[in-house]
Motif scaffolding. Sequence first.
Motif, mmCIF file in Angstrom:
data_model
loop_
_atom_site.group_PDB
_atom_site.id
_atom_site.type_symbol
_atom_site.label_atom_id
_atom_site.label_comp_id
_atom_site.label_asym_id
_atom_site.label_seq_id
_atom_site.Cartn_x
_atom_site.Cartn_y
_atom_site.Cartn_z
ATOM 1 N N ASP A 54 0.819 -1.201 0.000
ATOM 2 C CA ASP A 54 0.000 0.000 0.000
ATOM 3 C C ASP A 54 0.859 1.259 0.000
ATOM 4 O OD1 ASP A 54 -2.357 1.360 -0.135
ATOM 5 O OD2 ASP A 54 -2.622 1.456 2.045
ATOM 6 N N VAL A 55 1.948 1.231 -0.744
ATOM 7 C CA VAL A 55 2.823 2.384 -0.884
ATOM 8 C C VAL A 55 2.321 3.218 -2.059
ATOM 9 C CG1 VAL A 55 5.176 3.135 -1.304
ATOM 10 C CG2 VAL A 55 4.748 1.094 0.058
ATOM 11 N N PRO A 56 2.307 4.534 -1.953
ATOM 12 C CA PRO A 56 1.834 5.362 -3.062
ATOM 13 C C PRO A 56 2.673 5.170 -4.318
ATOM 14 C CG PRO A 56 1.968 6.631 -1.034
ATOM 15 C CD PRO A 56 2.622 5.326 -0.777
ATOM 16 N N SER A 57 2.239 5.799 -5.378
ATOM 17 C CA SER A 57 2.911 5.637 -6.657
ATOM 18 C C SER A 57 4.305 6.230 -6.615
ATOM 19 C CB SER A 57 2.085 6.313 -7.759
ATOM 20 O OG SER A 57 2.056 7.710 -7.539
ATOM 21 N N SER A 58 5.128 5.795 -7.558
ATOM 22 C CA SER A 58 6.505 6.278 -7.628
ATOM 23 C C SER A 58 6.542 7.766 -7.937
ATOM 24 C CB SER A 58 7.269 5.495 -8.704
ATOM 25 O OG SER A 58 6.633 5.623 -9.964
ATOM 26 N N ALA A 59 5.529 8.287 -8.655
ATOM 27 C CA ALA A 59 5.498 9.715 -8.960
ATOM 28 C C ALA A 59 5.323 10.541 -7.697
ATOM 29 C CB ALA A 59 4.373 10.013 -9.951
ATOM 30 N N ILE A 60 4.465 10.088 -6.787
ATOM 31 C CA ILE A 60 4.247 10.815 -5.541
ATOM 32 C C ILE A 60 5.471 10.721 -4.651
ATOM 33 C CG2 ILE A 60 2.873 10.859 -3.428
ATOM 34 C CD1 ILE A 60 0.487 9.998 -5.057
ATOM 35 N N ILE A 61 6.085 9.550 -4.585
ATOM 36 C CA ILE A 61 7.300 9.391 -3.778
ATOM 37 C C ILE A 61 8.405 10.297 -4.316
ATOM 38 C CG2 ILE A 61 9.108 7.764 -3.113
ATOM 39 C CD1 ILE A 61 7.021 5.593 -3.024
ATOM 40 N N SER A 62 8.557 10.326 -5.632
ATOM 41 C CA SER A 62 9.583 11.173 -6.235
ATOM 42 C C SER A 62 9.320 12.649 -5.930
ATOM 43 C CB SER A 62 9.628 10.937 -7.749
ATOM 44 O OG SER A 62 10.561 11.780 -8.355
ATOM 45 N N LYS A 63 8.061 13.053 -5.971
ATOM 46 C CA LYS A 63 7.716 14.449 -5.691
ATOM 47 C C LYS A 63 8.064 14.818 -4.254
ATOM 48 C CE LYS A 63 3.770 17.611 -5.598
ATOM 49 N NZ LYS A 63 2.296 17.749 -5.850
ATOM 50 N N LYS A 64 7.728 13.957 -3.307
ATOM 51 C CA LYS A 64 8.010 14.236 -1.908
ATOM 52 C C LYS A 64 9.507 14.185 -1.619
ATOM 53 C CE LYS A 64 3.678 13.041 0.335
ATOM 54 N NZ LYS A 64 3.616 14.343 1.034
ATOM 55 N N MET A 65 10.218 13.266 -2.252
ATOM 56 C CA MET A 65 11.657 13.187 -2.045
ATOM 57 C C MET A 65 12.356 14.434 -2.576
ATOM 58 S SD MET A 65 12.760 10.545 -0.392
ATOM 59 C CE MET A 65 14.458 10.576 -0.886
ATOM 60 N N LYS A 66 11.929 14.922 -3.721
ATOM 61 C CA LYS A 66 12.517 16.148 -4.267
ATOM 62 C C LYS A 66 12.256 17.342 -3.357
ATOM 63 C CE LYS A 66 12.992 15.395 -9.219
ATOM 64 N NZ LYS A 66 12.710 15.938 -10.565
ATOM 65 N N LEU A 67 11.084 17.374 -2.748
ATOM 66 C CA LEU A 67 10.758 18.476 -1.851
ATOM 67 C C LEU A 67 11.670 18.470 -0.628
ATOM 68 C CD1 LEU A 67 8.885 20.852 -1.214
ATOM 69 C CD2 LEU A 67 7.337 19.224 -0.088
ATOM 70 N N LYS A 68 11.849 17.300 -0.014
ATOM 71 C CA LYS A 68 12.731 17.216 1.155
ATOM 72 C C LYS A 68 14.190 17.417 0.763
ATOM 73 C CE LYS A 68 9.292 16.437 3.832
ATOM 74 N NZ LYS A 68 8.820 17.535 4.724
ATOM 75 N N PHE A 69 14.577 16.916 -0.385
ATOM 76 C CA PHE A 69 15.934 17.127 -0.892
ATOM 77 C C PHE A 69 16.218 18.614 -1.082
ATOM 78 C CE2 PHE A 69 18.776 17.740 -4.505
ATOM 79 C CZ PHE A 69 19.850 16.912 -4.178
ATOM 80 N N SER A 70 15.252 19.326 -1.647
ATOM 81 C CA SER A 70 15.431 20.754 -1.901
ATOM 82 C C SER A 70 15.525 21.534 -0.592
ATOM 83 C CB SER A 70 14.267 21.286 -2.743
ATOM 84 O OG SER A 70 14.161 20.584 -3.967
ATOM 85 N N LYS A 71 14.676 21.213 0.367
ATOM 86 C CA LYS A 71 14.704 21.933 1.639
ATOM 87 C C LYS A 71 16.024 21.706 2.376
ATOM 88 C CE LYS A 71 9.724 22.161 2.506
ATOM 89 N NZ LYS A 71 8.632 21.783 3.437
ATOM 90 N N ALA A 72 16.512 20.465 2.356
ATOM 91 C CA ALA A 72 17.766 20.163 3.053
ATOM 92 C C ALA A 72 18.939 20.897 2.411
ATOM 93 C CB ALA A 72 18.004 18.658 3.063
ATOM 94 N N TRP A 73 19.018 20.884 1.083
ATOM 95 C CA TRP A 73 20.141 21.530 0.405
ATOM 96 C C TRP A 73 20.063 23.052 0.513
ATOM 97 C CZ3 TRP A 73 24.787 20.589 -1.423
ATOM 98 C CH2 TRP A 73 25.174 19.263 -1.643
ATOM 99 N N MET A 74 18.884 23.630 0.406
ATOM 100 C CA MET A 74 18.770 25.072 0.526
ATOM 101 C C MET A 74 19.112 25.538 1.933
ATOM 102 S SD MET A 74 18.205 25.951 -2.480
ATOM 103 C CE MET A 74 18.180 27.679 -2.058
ATOM 104 N N ALA A 75 18.775 24.718 2.940
ATOM 105 C CA ALA A 75 19.174 25.058 4.310
ATOM 106 C C ALA A 75 20.682 24.935 4.480
ATOM 107 C CB ALA A 75 18.448 24.145 5.302
ATOM 108 N N PHE A 76 21.272 23.926 3.869
ATOM 109 C CA PHE A 76 22.724 23.739 3.987
ATOM 110 C C PHE A 76 23.496 24.883 3.331
ATOM 111 C CE2 PHE A 76 26.565 22.048 1.841
ATOM 112 C CZ PHE A 76 27.350 21.853 2.970
#
Length: 631
Positions: free
Chosen positions: A336-358
């Motif tokens: 019951d894991v969401p689609s790969s498109a949704i996972i990719s979208k959320k991962m990019k969001l967290k990736f962007s926040k972490a790098w912009m903070a760094f």
Amino acid sequence: MSEMMDQSVAMEEAVAAGFNLIRHSFISPHVLQSFSPAVCKFLLEVGSSMASNQAPTRKRKNKGSGDNTKRKKKHQDLSDVRELGQQLLSSRYHINNLPLLLNFLNPASSSPPEFILESILSLQSFFTPLLPQLSSSSAKPTEDPESVYQTWLRSKFDEFVQFLIQLSVSPTLSEEALREVVVDTLMDCVKDGNAGKFHSSTYHKFIHTMVYSNEEADTLLDFLVSKYFKYIDIRYFTYISLEKLIRTLDVNQCSDVRSENADSEKESPTRASGELLTRNIQHVISKIPPLEQLGEKTEFEMWNASGVFTKDDKTETKKVKGAEGKHGKVKKSSNDVPSSAIISKKMKLKFSKAWMAFLTLPLPIDVYKEVLATLHQAVIPYLSNPILLCDFLTRSYDIGGVISVMALSSLFILMTEHGLEYPNLYVKLYALLQPSIFIAKHRAKFFQLLDSCLKSPLLPAYLAASFAKKLSRLALTIPPSGGLVIIALIHNLLRRHPSINCLVHQENDQTAKDDTNIKPGVDHFNNEETDLLKTNAMKSSLWEIDTLRHHYCPPVSRFVLSLENDLTVRSKTTEVAVKDFSSGSYATIFRDEMRRRVKQVPLAFYKAIPTSLFSESDFVGWTFQSEEQKQ
């Protein structure tokens, strides 16, 4: 023969003791399979130590009574730890053994490695079946005795996790195999510590402690990279933890960084300084593999698939299904894991926040250069909105020197692929044309980007002429390898912009002749002017390139002849690949000359053997007499 039999018996007892050490703790099969060969070897060594203590008494008769007392005491202590674990697992009646076993894990107690290992295995086996039933750490107990008991168990589990975190960074833990057992046990607690779900707060404490560690950060990072960063949910929570850590960091007090917890100074004996802390964060965030490295997998591998991406994702899943369901591009896993498109979208969001903070941290100069060198390949393709980097890159580009050269790659990608408008690009690019750029480490990439930036035929003539004239002036003071690059760049500029071909050979115009303040033969180009519109490059000529015809390096003098062709006829000429010359040096020129086959070799030929260095015909009116003629 008897000695060989004794050795065989001792080996069998060592192996049996090692497996008994594992078997009595009821470790699950997936935990045993996750142990590395180093951990298995360590378990065997512990078993061998136990077997040596249980050896037949006939071998101990030859030893002194003092040695027998020490061995007996050591065996008794280890047996007590084993018995405490067995009693705890057998009945609730022995629940008071739980604090005793936890005491062995306290770094302040300095327990032997075999005691720590025995306690970890016993406590993990005790807590694992209870985790789905335990209440949260913030829950308040009721008057029900069972509720009080469950709250007490939860506090002891939190204490167990805290001791594991401290042990993971403890410099006194010399056994690397035991440290790996500690990390594996801790990650198992993270997996099911939140009522069977991913315990993000525990993982955040672990990442926080690892980053603040002064000695063991690299070791722990290697463990995570090799075994756990392949799981998508662990990477997801790693980005969240890094962002929280950076947001709570006071950049104005980098030399005296403190933990969020009040007792953190007691927990970690060695604290990282501000600069080392930044380096540790950079190591962690750069070692996390990007999402696209999973290839064409439709189901991502997760450490704990329950409750990570499923929250508030049902509506998004329906939207994605409606948009892409016809093509069969969206699939859901069996968990019951969401689609790969949704996972990719959320991962990019967290990736962007972490790098912009760094990138908001005050980076040391070596970390700054390392980030700029990999930003265009390792960060920009995976950001949710790459335009967010425009402020960081424009500030870096304005610094000048090597930093500007390294920032140009990422800035060029934002301009050409993401629509960034930066009017000062050519002004800053013109300012970078200094003699030092031809010996810089990243000069090859810079010259290729310079050629790409000057590729548009819509550039005004004064701008192209200013760059051509600036490059030709540099040709007088740079090494031969730089001269080859300059000839290639000017060749492409003359071919792309026919309006500046007058610079190849231009005499002084009539206005210059009538002006009494300007002498004939004076170059109108102002090399020190930073405004491209005021350099007067269109009134000058490329006389510096003509001097390269007589250059001492044969490849330069040969290559400059290519500018004699009529470059305005585009059908008969082609552009020169700048990358073939951008990384040149004295060594590359010498190797090319050695491989070059020469058909005609210049030779000195004399009809008669010369008797003097100069003949009388060389100096009319002069006579040269030898010493004999003078006498």
